[in-house]
Design a protein around this motif. Structure first.
Motif, PDB file in Angstrom:
ATOM      1  N   SER A   1       0.830  -1.206   0.000  1.00 36.47           N
ATOM      2  CA  SER A   1       0.000   0.000   0.000  1.00 36.47           C
ATOM      3  C   SER A   1       0.867   1.259   0.000  1.00 36.47           C
ATOM      4  N   GLU A   2       1.985   1.212   0.711  1.00 35.62           N
ATOM      5  CA  GLU A   2       2.878   2.376   0.730  1.00 35.62           C
ATOM      6  C   GLU A   2       3.525   2.579  -0.633  1.00 35.62           C
ATOM      7  N   MET A   3       3.895   1.488  -1.287  1.00 37.03           N
ATOM      8  CA  MET A   3       4.454   1.591  -2.629  1.00 37.03           C
ATOM      9  C   MET A   3       3.436   2.216  -3.575  1.00 37.03           C
ATOM     10  N   ASN A   4       2.199   1.713  -3.558  1.00 34.69           N
ATOM     11  CA  ASN A   4       1.173   2.244  -4.453  1.00 34.69           C
ATOM     12  C   ASN A   4       0.915   3.725  -4.214  1.00 34.69           C
TER      13      ASN A   4
ATOM     14  N   ARG B   1      14.236   3.769  -2.391  1.00 36.35           N
ATOM     15  CA  ARG B   1      15.077   4.776  -1.723  1.00 36.35           C
ATOM     16  C   ARG B   1      14.242   5.630  -0.778  1.00 36.35           C
ATOM     17  N   GLU B   2      13.053   6.030  -1.232  1.00 37.75           N
ATOM     18  CA  GLU B   2      12.196   6.862  -0.379  1.00 37.75           C
ATOM     19  C   GLU B   2      11.818   6.150   0.909  1.00 37.75           C
ATOM     20  N   LEU B   3      11.687   4.835   0.843  1.00 31.53           N
ATOM     21  CA  LEU B   3      11.304   4.058   2.026  1.00 31.53           C
ATOM     22  C   LEU B   3      12.523   3.647   2.857  1.00 31.53           C
TER      23      LEU B   3
ATOM     24  N   ALA C   1      11.065   0.907 -23.040  1.00 30.35           N
ATOM     25  CA  ALA C   1      10.848   2.157 -22.305  1.00 30.35           C
ATOM     26  C   ALA C   1       9.994   1.918 -21.067  1.00 30.35           C
ATOM     27  N   LEU C   2       8.987   1.082 -21.188  1.00 31.32           N
ATOM     28  CA  LEU C   2       8.117   0.804 -20.047  1.00 31.32           C
ATOM     29  C   LEU C   2       8.837  -0.027 -18.992  1.00 31.32           C
ATOM     30  N   ARG C   3       9.675  -0.963 -19.436  1.00 35.57           N
ATOM     31  CA  ARG C   3      10.467  -1.753 -18.483  1.00 35.57           C
ATOM     32  C   ARG C   3      11.391  -0.853 -17.680  1.00 35.57           C
ATOM     33  N   LYS C   4      12.025   0.106 -18.357  1.00 33.94           N
ATOM     34  CA  LYS C   4      12.921   1.038 -17.663  1.00 33.94           C
ATOM     35  C   LYS C   4      12.149   1.937 -16.703  1.00 33.94           C
ATOM     36  N   LYS C   5      10.983   2.377 -17.136  1.00 32.98           N
ATOM     37  CA  LYS C   5      10.150   3.217 -16.275  1.00 32.98           C
ATOM     38  C   LYS C   5       9.760   2.462 -15.004  1.00 32.98           C
ATOM     39  N   HIS C   6       9.415   1.192 -15.167  1.00 35.32           N
ATOM     40  CA  HIS C   6       9.060   0.320 -14.049  1.00 35.32           C
ATOM     41  C   HIS C   6      10.242   0.193 -13.081  1.00 35.32           C
ATOM     42  N   ALA C   7      11.432  -0.074 -13.628  1.00 34.72           N
ATOM     43  CA  ALA C   7      12.620  -0.238 -12.790  1.00 34.72           C
ATOM     44  C   ALA C   7      12.962   1.055 -12.057  1.00 34.72           C
ATOM     45  N   ARG C   8      12.888   2.191 -12.763  1.00 27.18           N
ATOM     46  CA  ARG C   8      13.199   3.482 -12.120  1.00 27.18           C
ATOM     47  C   ARG C   8      12.208   3.806 -11.012  1.00 27.18           C
ATOM     48  N   ALA C   9      10.937   3.486 -11.252  1.00 24.59           N
ATOM     49  CA  ALA C   9       9.917   3.752 -10.233  1.00 24.59           C
ATOM     50  C   ALA C   9      10.188   2.940  -8.972  1.00 24.59           C
TER      51      ALA C   9
END
Length: 198
Positions: free
Chosen positions: A141-144, A191-193, A177-185
């Protein structure tokens, strides 16, 4: 019955991983019960000697499991067997330990001279992180909450088992591009957590 640190049979393992990916708190607890002792043994072996006096194996283990739960829930890992999982967790533990050792050196702390050879610190040096306050059941839930709408859609499709070509068709973009976006997210949220470092 599976004992702590032992491996599940393939069928029950597949079900366990499926439930972990779905954010099932009971499955997350079971995975920790089964695999945490083995991870901690690997970490303690890797630590050894005076370096071990500077880090707590439980801290490293919690960080490894937190990262795993976050990324597994986002559909990043393909795990077919218990051996696959142990290999993954072992590599993650090694990377986290290597980062901590580099960080000690960067802070100009000679960890081989911080303490007498026969003396351990009263409290091992470890960074307090937000991840300590987040239970496995809360990670999804925190990730979402921290993902954008588009990132959330990509993660949802990955956890549903769609491959990158199918996701690209649905979202009108390139698979790479979507795979990279997924990995970056996932990197950003981890890191934020406080689960991972840059």
């Amino acid at each position: 019955m599976t004992t702590p640190g032992s491996f599940a049979e393939p069928d029950s393992f597949a079900e366990l991983v499926r439930r972990v990916r779905a954010g099932d708190a009971v499955a997350a607890t079971e995975l920790v019960r089964r695999y945490e002792p083995s991870i901690r043994r690997v970490i303690r072996v890797r630590l050894g000697g005076r370096v071990g006096a500077m880090f707590d194996s439980m801290d490293v283990c919690q960080s490894v499991l937190g990262s795993f739960f976050l990324r597994a829930a986002a559909g990043q890992y393909a795990l077919d067997t218990p051996t696959d999982l142990m290999k993954l967790l072992t590599v993650m533990a090694r990377h986290k330990l290597a980062f901590q050792v580099r960080k000690q050196r960067a802070q100009k702390r000679d960890y081989t001279r911080d303490l007498p050879a026969d003396q351990a610190p009263e409290q091992p040096a470890s960074d307090p992180t937000p991840s300590r306050q987040i239970e496995a059941r809360d990670l999804l839930s925190e990730m979402n909450r921290r993902l954008t709408d588009e990132e959330r859609q990509i993660v949802r499709m990955r956890t549903e088992g769609h491959d990158w070509a199918a996701i690209a068709d649905r979202l009108d973009g390139s698979a790479e591009a979507l795979r990279k976006k997924h990995a970056r997210a996932l990197d950003r949220v981890a890191r934020e957590l406080g689960l991972e470092n840059a």
